[in-house]
Structures are given as C-alpha cells and as structure tokens.
Design a protein around this motif. Structure first.
Motif, PDB file in Angstrom:
ATOM      1  N   TYR A  50      44.294  40.156  46.402  1.00 56.34           N
ATOM      2  CA  TYR A  50      44.213  38.786  46.897  1.00 56.34           C
ATOM      3  C   TYR A  50      42.832  38.451  47.448  1.00 56.34           C
ATOM      4  CZ  TYR A  50      49.249  38.402  46.396  1.00 56.34           C
ATOM      5  OH  TYR A  50      50.516  38.365  45.891  1.00 56.34           O
ATOM      6  N   SER A  51      42.190  39.388  48.109  1.00 52.38           N
ATOM      7  CA  SER A  51      40.880  39.098  48.685  1.00 52.38           C
ATOM      8  C   SER A  51      39.821  38.942  47.604  1.00 52.38           C
ATOM      9  CB  SER A  51      40.472  40.180  49.676  1.00 52.38           C
ATOM     10  OG  SER A  51      40.255  41.408  49.009  1.00 52.38           O
ATOM     11  N   ARG A  56      36.295  35.214  44.773  1.00 49.55           N
ATOM     12  CA  ARG A  56      35.813  34.596  43.530  1.00 49.55           C
ATOM     13  C   ARG A  56      35.965  33.084  43.577  1.00 49.55           C
ATOM     14  NH1 ARG A  56      38.779  38.783  39.694  1.00 49.55           N
ATOM     15  NH2 ARG A  56      37.326  40.509  39.901  1.00 49.55           N
ATOM     16  N   THR A  57      37.067  32.633  44.138  1.00 49.71           N
ATOM     17  CA  THR A  57      37.295  31.193  44.250  1.00 49.71           C
ATOM     18  C   THR A  57      36.277  30.572  45.195  1.00 49.71           C
ATOM     19  OG1 THR A  57      39.643  31.505  43.858  1.00 49.71           O
ATOM     20  CG2 THR A  57      38.982  29.425  44.832  1.00 49.71           C
ATOM     21  N   ARG A  65      35.632  28.894  34.105  1.00 60.57           N
ATOM     22  CA  ARG A  65      36.757  28.889  33.188  1.00 60.57           C
ATOM     23  C   ARG A  65      37.240  27.473  32.863  1.00 60.57           C
ATOM     24  NH1 ARG A  65      40.934  33.673  34.767  1.00 60.57           N
ATOM     25  NH2 ARG A  65      39.614  35.399  34.159  1.00 60.57           N
ATOM     26  N   ASN A  66      36.885  26.526  33.676  1.00 67.58           N
ATOM     27  CA  ASN A  66      37.369  25.163  33.464  1.00 67.58           C
ATOM     28  C   ASN A  66      36.666  24.512  32.269  1.00 67.58           C
ATOM     29  OD1 ASN A  66      38.993  25.400  35.688  1.00 67.58           O
ATOM     30  ND2 ASN A  66      37.521  24.484  37.079  1.00 67.58           N
TER      31      ASN A  66
END
Length: 74
Positions: A50-51, A56-57, A65-66
């Motif tokens: 999760y970290s 990355r976010t 990726r968008n």
C-alpha cells in the motif's frame, strides 16, 4: 530407611514434574513469539504494497498510464 526413600521419591517426582512444566511453558512462549513474528511480517508486506502504491500516486507516476487526459484509463 523407608521414610528417606519416600521423601526422595516425592522429590524426584516433583522435580521431574516441575521440569516438564517449565519446558512446556518455554515452548509455548517461543511458539507465541513465532506466531507474532509471522503476523507482523504479513502486515509489513501489506503495508509495503500500500505504501509503494501511495508513493507512486503522490509522485505522479500513475499519470503516465492515463490516456486522453484521463478520459480512458487502465
């Protein structure tokens, strides 16, 4: 002579019983420590997953990726 033999037999019995109980308690403590270690290790793997996703976010690596400005993403 019989009284000394009786006392030594009781002493031997209770000493053996005490040692067996002590070994059982020590084994149980080590087993609980090992179980706690495995639980913490699995929690640390989940936290790492999760970290790394959160970092990355935050860092903006997910924006690559968008497609089409975020209208289509995968």
């Amino acid at each position: 002579m019989g009284l000394i033999q009786l006392y030594s037999s009781f002493s031997l019995f209770f000493s053996t019983l005490f040692l067996l109980v002590a070994f059982f308690v020590i084994y149980d403590i080590f087993d609980e420590i090992n179980e706690f270690y495995e639980m913490i290790e699995s929690d640390m793997k989940k936290f790492k997953f999760y970290s790394s996703g959160a970092s990355r976010t935050i860092a903006g690596l997910e924006k690559q990726r968008n497609l089409f400005g975020g209208a289509v993403s995968f």
